[in-house]
Write a protein that holds these residues in place. Structure first.
Motif, PDB file in Angstrom:
ATOM      1  N   ALA A 169       7.545   0.776  10.953  1.00  0.00           N
ATOM      2  CA  ALA A 169       8.894   0.317  11.298  1.00  0.00           C
ATOM      3  C   ALA A 169       8.904  -1.114  11.824  1.00  0.00           C
ATOM      4  CB  ALA A 169       9.513   1.260  12.330  1.00  0.00           C
ATOM      5  N   HIS A 170       7.760  -1.582  12.352  1.00  0.00           N
ATOM      6  CA  HIS A 170       7.718  -2.906  12.970  1.00  0.00           C
ATOM      7  C   HIS A 170       6.782  -3.880  12.263  1.00  0.00           C
ATOM      8  CE1 HIS A 170       9.023  -0.123  16.222  1.00  0.00           C
ATOM      9  NE2 HIS A 170       9.823  -1.123  16.544  1.00  0.00           N
ATOM     10  N   ALA A 171       6.132  -3.437  11.192  1.00  0.00           N
ATOM     11  CA  ALA A 171       5.146  -4.283  10.525  1.00  0.00           C
ATOM     12  C   ALA A 171       5.828  -5.416   9.758  1.00  0.00           C
ATOM     13  CB  ALA A 171       4.299  -3.452   9.567  1.00  0.00           C
ATOM     14  N   PRO A 172       5.186  -6.582   9.717  1.00  0.00           N
ATOM     15  CA  PRO A 172       5.754  -7.715   8.971  1.00  0.00           C
ATOM     16  C   PRO A 172       5.630  -7.552   7.463  1.00  0.00           C
ATOM     17  CG  PRO A 172       3.601  -8.298   9.858  1.00  0.00           C
ATOM     18  CD  PRO A 172       3.941  -6.950  10.418  1.00  0.00           C
ATOM     19  N   MET A 173       4.855  -6.566   7.021  1.00  0.00           N
ATOM     20  CA  MET A 173       4.677  -6.309   5.591  1.00  0.00           C
ATOM     21  C   MET A 173       5.105  -4.884   5.285  1.00  0.00           C
ATOM     22  SD  MET A 173       0.537  -5.939   5.544  1.00  0.00           S
ATOM     23  CE  MET A 173      -0.303  -4.721   6.576  1.00  0.00           C
ATOM     24  N   GLY A 174       5.481  -4.656   4.038  1.00  0.00           N
ATOM     25  CA  GLY A 174       5.936  -3.336   3.650  1.00  0.00           C
ATOM     26  C   GLY A 174       4.820  -2.466   3.109  1.00  0.00           C
ATOM     27  N   PHE A 175       4.801  -1.204   3.509  1.00  0.00           N
ATOM     28  CA  PHE A 175       3.875  -0.221   2.947  1.00  0.00           C
ATOM     29  C   PHE A 175       4.505   1.157   3.052  1.00  0.00           C
ATOM     30  CE2 PHE A 175       2.652  -0.760   7.406  1.00  0.00           C
ATOM     31  CZ  PHE A 175       2.537   0.535   7.877  1.00  0.00           C
ATOM     32  N   ASP A 211       0.827  -1.203   0.000  1.00  0.00           N
ATOM     33  CA  ASP A 211       0.000   0.000   0.000  1.00  0.00           C
ATOM     34  C   ASP A 211       0.866   1.259   0.000  1.00  0.00           C
ATOM     35  OD1 ASP A 211      -2.653  -0.700  -0.219  1.00  0.00           O
ATOM     36  OD2 ASP A 211      -2.976  -0.941   1.934  1.00  0.00           O
ATOM     37  N   ARG A 212       0.364   2.266  -0.668  1.00  0.00           N
ATOM     38  CA  ARG A 212       0.953   3.618  -0.620  1.00  0.00           C
ATOM     39  C   ARG A 212      -0.110   4.493   0.036  1.00  0.00           C
ATOM     40  NH1 ARG A 212       4.971   6.691  -2.865  1.00  0.00           N
ATOM     41  NH2 ARG A 212       4.491   8.809  -3.593  1.00  0.00           N
ATOM     42  N   ILE A 213       0.122   4.853   1.289  1.00  0.00           N
ATOM     43  CA  ILE A 213      -0.904   5.497   2.106  1.00  0.00           C
ATOM     44  C   ILE A 213      -0.644   6.993   2.209  1.00  0.00           C
ATOM     45  CG2 ILE A 213      -2.022   5.554   4.376  1.00  0.00           C
ATOM     46  CD1 ILE A 213      -1.065   2.631   4.706  1.00  0.00           C
TER      47      ILE A 213
END
Length: 298
Positions: free
Chosen positions: A59-65, A35-37
């Motif tokens: 910074a801590h999410a398991p997925m990139g956005f 996602d680009r939020i």
């Protein structure tokens, strides 16, 4: 350097807000990989906290956005133009400042003494949708919180004749954008306390914030009274938005009342009209006092 006790309270608030934002994101599938939020940053406490928590989760999410902060400079007189660019520059986050003189339009179109919120909101929304297209944003994040949602519920009931609130996630008017409200589970008083502790450079809204007797302000004060006299009452009301029983309302378009028929087995949505309802006496007294107060003030 914050004193140890204040630092502890700030960290505690941050953890609570981060947990609630994370829960809302999971419950409504607000953020997905890639996602680009576009985070709408007004300069108020809510949007600062929203950006702060989303940066922490990123910074801590398991997925990139991706996150990109966007501020709409509406050209209000005295607006401090350097505050947000300097703040965002220090954070090192991508950002865009959009200059659009909606202030002059609102002041020209809305008669003196009338509320400007509705027109201002529509103009602002149109600009933000356009910018989201230009940035290729997949989601638009707004800083509305739990109290905003409850206020909208009562505004629609009292003044609009609708049982309608402010959803944590929705499709935009033009059908091209997903709008998310990650602070949907967060209390305004927690957001205000954290914003104060974090010393965000708050920018007041001089266009609508100074208007007296706004309907939303009246509702806000009513809810604040309830929260003060009956702690936990707002939490219960918010839970009701997640526990809707259409069979016990009165919308014939949403529930097939005409098609109701008896059956030999228990009916899951059966009526409890003949069961004794129990309510706290203090609430009844409070409602009577509110009615009397409004009657006397009229």
């Amino acid at each position: 350097m914050l004193p140890q006790k204040k630092r502890y309270q700030t960290n505690k608030l941050h953890k609570r807000l981060r947990r609630l934002v994370g829960t809302a994101i999971a419950d409504f599938n607000m953020i997905e990989a890639g996602d680009r939020i576009m985070v709408c940053l007004s300069g108020g406490k809510d949007s600062y906290v929203l950006l702060d928590i989303l940066l922490n989760l990123q910074a801590h999410a398991p997925m990139g956005f991706e996150l990109i902060a966007v501020n709409l400079d509406q050209k209000q007189p005295g607006f401090p133009e350097k505050v947000l660019p300097e703040y965002l520059g220090e954070l090192g986050i991508p950002f865009r400042i959009v200059e659009q003189d909606t202030y002059s339009i609102v002041k020209r179109v809305v008669p003196e003494g009338k509320t400007t919120c509705s027109l201002c909101s529509r103009l602002r929304r149109g600009v933000l949708y356009r910018v989201a297209n230009e940035l290729g944003a997949t989601k638009i994040a707004l800083g509305h919180h739990r109290d905003d949602i409850l206020e909208t519920l009562f505004l629609n009931m009292f003044y609009g004749g609708k049982l309608k609130a402010m959803p944590p996630k929705l499709v935009s008017d033009d059908g091209r954008h997903i709008v998310i409200r990650p602070l949907a589970y967060c209390r305004e008083k927690d957001i205000a306390a954290y914003a104060e502790s974090a010393a965000f450079p708050i920018i007041p809204c001089n266009l609508c914030g100074s208007q007296p007797n706004l309907q939303r302000q009246v509702i806000k004060e009513m809810l604040q009274q309830w929260d003060k006299r009956f702690p936990g009452r707002l939490e219960t009301m918010f839970r009701s938005l997640q526990n809707v029983q259409l069979s016990h309302l009165a919308d014939t378009a949403k529930f097939d009342f005409n098609g109701l028929k008896t059956q030999d087995s228990p009916y899951v949505n059966g009526d409890t009209a003949f069961d004794e309802e129990t309510f706290d006496q203090p609430i009844e007294e409070m409602m009577l006092s509110l009615v009397e107060k409004n009657g006397n003030s009229g």
